[in-house]
Each structure stands twice: as C-alpha cells, then as structure tokens.
Design a protein around this motif. Structure first.
Motif, mmCIF file in Angstrom:
data_model
loop_
_atom_site.group_PDB
_atom_site.id
_atom_site.type_symbol
_atom_site.label_atom_id
_atom_site.label_comp_id
_atom_site.label_asym_id
_atom_site.label_seq_id
_atom_site.Cartn_x
_atom_site.Cartn_y
_atom_site.Cartn_z
ATOM 1 N N ASP A 43 -3.592 6.693 -7.997
ATOM 2 C CA ASP A 43 -3.808 5.654 -7.265
ATOM 3 C C ASP A 43 -2.640 5.929 -6.270
ATOM 4 O O ASP A 43 -1.494 5.320 -6.406
ATOM 5 C CB ASP A 43 -3.992 4.331 -7.515
ATOM 6 C CG ASP A 43 -3.910 3.321 -6.440
ATOM 7 O OD1 ASP A 43 -3.811 3.609 -5.133
ATOM 8 O OD2 ASP A 43 -4.298 2.184 -6.803
ATOM 9 N N THR A 45 -2.667 4.863 -2.877
ATOM 10 C CA THR A 45 -3.064 4.212 -1.711
ATOM 11 C C THR A 45 -1.630 3.464 -1.151
ATOM 12 O O THR A 45 -1.552 3.272 0.237
ATOM 13 C CB THR A 45 -4.221 2.735 -2.043
ATOM 14 O OG1 THR A 45 -3.530 2.204 -3.024
ATOM 15 C CG2 THR A 45 -5.372 3.320 -2.360
ATOM 16 N N THR A 80 -7.352 7.356 -3.668
ATOM 17 C CA THR A 80 -7.518 7.398 -5.320
ATOM 18 C C THR A 80 -8.381 8.463 -5.684
ATOM 19 O O THR A 80 -9.218 8.578 -4.953
ATOM 20 C CB THR A 80 -8.042 5.929 -5.713
ATOM 21 O OG1 THR A 80 -7.225 4.880 -5.455
ATOM 22 C CG2 THR A 80 -7.952 6.146 -7.215
#
Length: 122
Positions: A43, A45, A80
């Motif tokens: 991930d 983000t 992701t």
C-alpha cells in the motif's frame, strides 16, 4: 519500525507479516529461514505522487544498496498492488525485504511517507 508476524492457527503452517512503515531498512529473514511467499500486498497510497519499489531478497541479511534483489515490485504513487502467488514463490535461504524510492540494486532512500506491506508465507 512496526513489523509484526503472526502465525495462523491452521494446519497450513502459514504466517502473516504486517509492516506498516516499510522503508530502506532491511526487514531481514522474516521467517528465520526458507519461506514460500503466497500473497503480497503493498500500500503506497500515502505517497500520492511518488513511486515506491518493494525489493525482495532470498537472503538472511541483505545489504541494502549492495545486495542484488531477487524481485523488485514497482508500486505507483497513490496505489496499492496485491499479488496472489497460487503456487508460491520460494525463498530458499531467507525472506528479507526493503522499500525504496529507486529500482535496481542501488539506492538507499526510503519513501517519504509510510508504505504498508502485508505478506502471507509458509
């Protein structure tokens, strides 16, 4: 560092590793020996516009920036990436990883913001 390993209470022998701040510091030999990787989720983000690279090593103590990674997974900024490896990917010596801002062998700079990594392995 916020790395946790949890053995699953199943007869499969699987473990789940969660690292909520993967960076340029090697997470060395996370299975204390050989491992087979079945699932990987990265991930990125928190790094909205910066690509990160998860580097996987079949080694017990890789030197980041010097040891050649066995696999490099680029993760676009703000994204992701999840990989399911149904047959498993074997790491015969040890499973180690680091997250950096550059691909290839070189590079020792970790992402600016946290990258979260989840692995399922035996």
């Amino acid at each position: 560092m916020a790395t946790t390993k949890q053995d699953m209470d199943l007869t499969t022998g699987l473990s789940v590793l969660r690292d909520t701040d993967a960076d340029a510091t090697s997470e060395a030999n996370v299975n204390t020996g050989a491992a087979t990787l079945y699932l990987l989720s990265i991930d990125n983000t928190a790094n909205a516009s910066a690509k990160s690279f998860l580097k996987l090593y079949d080694a017990t103590a890789p030197t980041i920036g010097t040891t050649a990674p066995d696999m490099i997974i680029p993760v676009p900024g703000g994204a992701t990436v999840t990989l399911a490896i149904t047959e498993g990917l074997a790491f015969l010596t040890g499973l180690s990883f680091a997250c950096l801002t550059t691909g290839g062998t070189g590079g020792i700079t970790g992402p600016t913001s946290d990258v979260s990594v989840v692995m399922v392995f035996a």
